[in-house]
Every structure is written in structure tokens, then in C-alpha cells.
Design a protein around this motif. Structure first.
Motif: not given
Lengths: 374, 374
Positions: B186-188, A139, A183, B153-154, B183, A186-187
């Protein structure tokens, strides 16, 4: 019995071996938990949080009368030598490298556990610190790269035109690599990945990334890790990977063979062919590096790219790296606990695998060899 | 006619006003494109890339014979004074602050355009540089915060337990704020957002974030921006926001009122109540700051949190910030171009709005007032 959590002393180590949230699990098993003052500082846990959770916070004499000592990095040999015979330590302990620590544990009659040696069987998953910390590293590697990249990761469709997504290449699709893929996806990046183990292809694709197929035979090893390869084959692999490297905006490398030097996957010339502003994060820098010239903890300019060598990467996310690591240790300790006593049963495959020294002896042949050689 | 792209000279400015990819659009309209050597360096564009795209690269005498000058930051007044009468400049130009530049343009008979003054009408969207750069800033603000946060973050569900997602609060849900929300999502992360404009609630929710409702009347302004409020009401708002701030791991503030000091949304005491290791990014730091004590370009410890003041944030993603900005400028220039000539038609609402000086006169009353006052 008294379980002691020490304050880490090695440079760049910001994790702690136990977090307040998990104190109750040890206390509930009838153990006394003692925390060295300041142990949780870098991981954002105040002494008072441990006290509120039921632990006792003490000063530098924390190890007096310790039955079990929990740490992230191996204890200093001097501290190990001062433990009582029969005391237990559990920590990261690269046993073939940290020979001074192993020798001190052997001579003091300490039972030392190395979390790296926890066998990769399904019953031991909750104690697998290599996995939990690799997850953090994967991550973190992507976040560092995204923060350095002069471009967006996601596709952006705006009134001023469309910006294409970043191209991310991940080499090594083990735990860290898969987390890096997830990750980056996700971005919003376009992600490709490569692994010498053909089995990694399916996992890679399930995360929405493309699997790079090279015209080379697979190298499936044991325990989910890759086997080593000949230098000839390694060079051939580097040559075949080079065009994928140079087509990427971001390269994350995560390939490791446990206890060995990391394989060199990327030549300097391939990095020099990348686009201006590209970012390379070598998560294997500490064990030799997957990318030629990477240095742990350094950010170097290599031609048009920035090459970042990882150094204790999990420690850079200290709150959650500690949370997961602490759970691994607690699970290991509780496996050995009954009636408020921690008594390792060496007939248990996990205990047996992870135990480095016991009763004045070094228990694994390869560790004994390393001790004789050092 | 000769369109000149200058190398930016102001500190921390890494963007460039034209990227190689868009040279052809100007050349195709019959314009000659001249680029000052090194102009694209920080935005990762070599001189040769401009040449390959059909531009001519020249030295420090780039402005000799210039008809149109494109830049990111306003031209230095000395360079403006040396332009021929009737020459055109287009750049960011905060006209009420950069009075020296405006005066130099007026006195030299230069037609100066300020991209900030492009009206917010739908025909002008493709020329709206405030929007395109706010988009970059919102993305970048979250990445910086994620890179500094000692947590994931996630949500992470692992064999060693489940780690909850980070709590992100975004204040100001304009373009930058919405991009920050997107954003962070997106990163959770779990995201909440607040804006004085009630209309922002729907957009916030459509991105999967929670809209914070305070017991205060809405402050809808013109052009999609918020109106200013009284100090009483502002204090009331800060008090009502404080508990949301202290419950967050990450706070991103983006609230700006064009041409005015940014509203103070967060008192220092609220930041001091955040969790240890929390991160605050104040994207409005350069215009006074939304968070008490923020300093542009500085990372400060405020109690348990890190307070980062943004400074030319779009410039920190120079490749794509330049790409979008260049598209804005090209669209503005092409709006005024016919038969290979750039001839501003002041009867056009966009041209009229964005034009600060023309034919020896300052065209907007509020700019004239600022000139007299300075």
C-alpha cells in the motif's frame, strides 16, 4: 573551481547539501568537489562514499579556498566572513530573518543564493527546494500520524467484523498537502482536504480525496501560494472548519504563506471536540502554526487529541530529503556553470531571483528593509 | 447471567476485552454486562460510553457474583481463586506457561477458556483472536518501520529526480506477514517474502510481492502453522536468507510456531550487512525472536541498522485491536449462550478445544504435563 559541501551544525538538521550519487554531475562539469568530513553522516552517507564518487574529503579547514559553498542551513556568519570576495554560497537562507548572515555575505563580497527565492517558473522546477522538501514533509506528516493513531488507517474486513477507515483531514493543499493526501489515501484512509485556493479542488479530487467547500470567497495568490486574509475572515473560516476538524481521526495542517506567519486555521476548541486518541500534525508549527497551541518539536495532549508540532520535518527523512535537495542545488549550480567555471549571470531570471547579495550589495528591496529594521 | 469485563492490570496491555459497540450483542442475548471502571481507558472508551451502550460500570468489586469474566490477559490467580465454582473465564491464556492461573482455575472449579486454543476451523474463524491480533501486529510492524526509515517507501518521481521505492523483506507469510506485505505494498514499497510453507507463495504473490524460493524442502505443518525444523536445516536457511536480508531497507519478521520458541531466521551478521539506516522489526521478539539479539520493547543499533523488538504489538493499536478481540470473545460467548444462560457444551469442537479447566479438572494432556513440570 572548488565546490565545498559543509557539515551542517544547526540542531535537528540531519540533511546534507550533496549526496555521493550526484558528485559526478559536478565533477563532469569540470568542478572540483570537496566534502567536509562527516557531512553526510546523519543522511547515511559515509565519507568513503563521497570519495568513491570522486570527491575529496577534508577536515574543518574545508572552506579554505572555496569558490562555491553548498549547505542546507545558512552558513554561520563567521564562516561567511572568512570566504574570499566573489565566492558563492547556496543554501536555504530566509533572508529577512537571517540578517546576520546576509550582512556578513554583503560585507565579504560573497554572492549568496537563497533557494527559497528561486522563482516558481517551470524552467526552475528542478531547483525548487521548497517544493522538494514540502513533498518530504507531507509524506512524513502522515506517517507520524499513522504511527500515533490507535486505529487502522485502512478499511479492514475480517472474520471478526469490519473496521472502518480512518478519517483524515488535510488543511492546505499545496505540495505538502497534496503529498499528505496521496500518502493517507495509499494507506487506505478516507481523506478530505481544504484550501483557500479554489484551484486546489481539482488536484485534491484527482487524488481520491473530498474537497471541503466553505461558504467563503477564494483567495488565489501568486506563485501557487495563498494570499493573506483579514482576521475577521480568518475567524469565520476557523468556525466553518471546526465541524470538519472534530469529525476527523487525523488532522494534518500544511498552510503556509512564504515569508509570513502561518495562518491560524484551527482553534483549540475544535481540537478538543475530536475523538479520543485523535492525532493532529501541524507542519506549519515553525512559522507560527496552523493549529492553536502547537509547538515545534513537541507532542502535546490537547483534550482527547495529541497535537504534534513539526520541527524541520524534511530532516526526519534525511536520506531522500538530502537526495532531492542536493539535486536542486546541483541544478542551480550547473545553470551557472560553463567551461568548469561557476559564473552567475544576473540577467537570468532564476539567478536574479535567488541571488541575495552580490558584489558588496544586498539585491532585494525587501531584504534591505529587513536589514535596516534589525 | 452477569458478564464482567475487567480492567487490565499487566504492564503494556492497552486493550480491553469488550468495546461499547458490542455491548448490545451480549445484552440482546439476555446477558447482563458489567464493566470495571476504567477498563476501556487506554482503548479510548470512557466509562460513560459503556453505560450509554447498556452496560453497568462498577468499581474494584466488579467480580462479585460474576458468572462470566472477559479479559485480554489472564486474570490474576488471586482473582480467579475468588470466583464462584462454575464461573467462566475467557481470555488469552498460554496454558502451559501460566500454570498458576490454570491451577487456580482448576482448584476453584472455574471453567477457563484460552482463546489461543480455539481450533483453526472455518466455523471458528470469527472467534480466532490469534488471527485478529496478528493482523494488527502485521500492520503495525510496517508502520513502525516506515516511521523509522530515513527513506521514502514509495517510488517518488519529482522534478528533482526519481527516488526508488524501499525494499521490504517479510519473513513468515502467515496472517501477520501477509498483513505486513499488504501494508508495505500500500505504501508503495517493493516487497519480497519468504515462508517455510510453500503454500504461502501464492498468497504472497497475490498481494503483489515476490516470493523468495530457497533451495530447501517445504515444512507444511498443521492448522496453517509451520513445523519446527532441525538446527542444521535452520542454519542452512539463515545462510540462504542472509543475502536477501542485506539487500533490504526494511525487514519484518513474523515467524512463530504456537507454544514454542520462535525460529531464529536471521543472524546478527546478516543485519550488519544491511544498508545504513535500515530498519528491522522482529514481531516474534517476545517468544524468543526471529532475529539474533532482538529484545522485546527495545530499539537497538545493530551495525548500520536499527533492530526493534516487538512487545505486545497489537496493544499499540488499542482501539481496533480491542474491537476485533472483543468480537472474537463475544462470538465465543454467544456460541455457548441460550435463553440468557452461558452453558458450555463440551461436545462442541470449539468449546472443547478452547476449554482449559472445567469442573475441577485440567482438560488437555499437554497442559497437565506442564503443570506437573512447574
Amino acid at each position: 573551481m572548488k565546490v565545498v559541501v559543509v557539515a551542517e551544525t544547526r540542531e535537528h538538521e540531519h540533511r546534507v547539501a550533496l549526496v555521493p550519487e550526484l558528485v559526478a554531475r559536478l565533477v563532469g562539469a569540470g568542478l572540483e568537489v570537496v566534502v567536509e568530513s562527516g557531512a553526510g553522516r546523519h543522511a547515511m552517507h559515509a565519507d568513503s562514499a563521497y570519495e568513491d564518487a570522486g570527491a575529496r574529503v577534508v577536515g574543518a579547514d574545508a572552506l579554505d579556498g572555496a569558490d562555491v559553498v553548498l549547505s542546507v542551513q545558512p552558513l554561520d556568519p563567521v564562516r561567511v566572513a572568512a570566504l574570499r570576495s566573489g565566492a558563492i554560497t547556496a543554501s536555504f537562507l530566509p533572508a529577512t530573518e537571517e540578517t546576520d548572515v546576509v550582512r556578513a555575505a554583503r560585507d565579504a563580497g560573497v554572492t549568496a543564493f537563497s533557494v527559497e527565492l528561486v522563482p516558481r517558473i517551470s524552467r526552475a522546477q528542478s531547483m525548487d527546494a521548497l517544493t522538494s522538501q514540502a513533498l518530504v514533509a507531507g509524506y512524513r506528516g502522515v506517517l507520524v500520524a499513522a504511527e500515533r493513531l490507535p486505529r487502522f488507517f485502512p478499511l479492514s474486513m475480517t472474520a471478526a467484523g469490519t473496521v472502518p477507515p480512518a478519517e483524515v483531514l488535510v488543511l492546505g493543499a499545496g505540495v505538502a498537502g497534496l503529498q499528505a493526501i496521496a500518502t493517507a489515501r495509499r494507506l487506505g484512509a478516507r481523506v478530505s482536504a481544504y484550501d483557500v485556493r479554489a484551484a486546489a479542488a481539482e488536484e485534491t479530487r484527482s487524488l481520491g480525496a473530498q474537497f471541503v467547500e466553505l461558504d467563503l470567497p477564494s483567495l488565489e495568490g501568486s506563485g501557487g501560494y495563498a494570499r493573506e486574509m483579514t482576521e475577521d475572515r480568518a475567524q469565520q473560516q476557523r468556525d466553518l472548519l471546526a465541524p470538519y476538524v472534530s469529525a476527523s481521526d487525523v488532522l494534518i495542517t500544511t498552510a503556509a504563506v512564504p515569508g509570513r506567519t502561518a495562518p491560524l486555521l484551527v482553534d483549540r476548541t475544535a481540537v478538543e471536540q475530536m475523538r479520543t486518541g485523535s492525532v493532529v500534525v501541524d507542519l506549519a508549527a515553525e512559522t507560527g502554526g496552523n493549529v492553536e497551541g502547537s509547538v515545534p518539536g513537541a507532542e502535546l495532549a490537547v483534550g482527547p487529541a495529541t497535537l504534534i508540532g513539526g520541527r524541520n520535518v524534511p530532516s526526519q527523512l534525511p536520506v531522500h530529503a538530502s537526495r532531492l535537495y542536493a539535486a536542486n542545488l546541483v541544478n542551480l549550480v550547473l545553470l551557472m556553470t560553463s567551461d568548469g567555471k561557476v559564473t552567475p549571470d544576473l540577467a537570468d531570471e532564476i539567478v536574479d531571483g535567488a541571488c541575495v547579495t552580490h558584489d558588496g550589495a544586498v539585491r532585494h528591496e525587501h531584504v534591505r528593509e529587513a536589514l535596516e529594521g534589525s
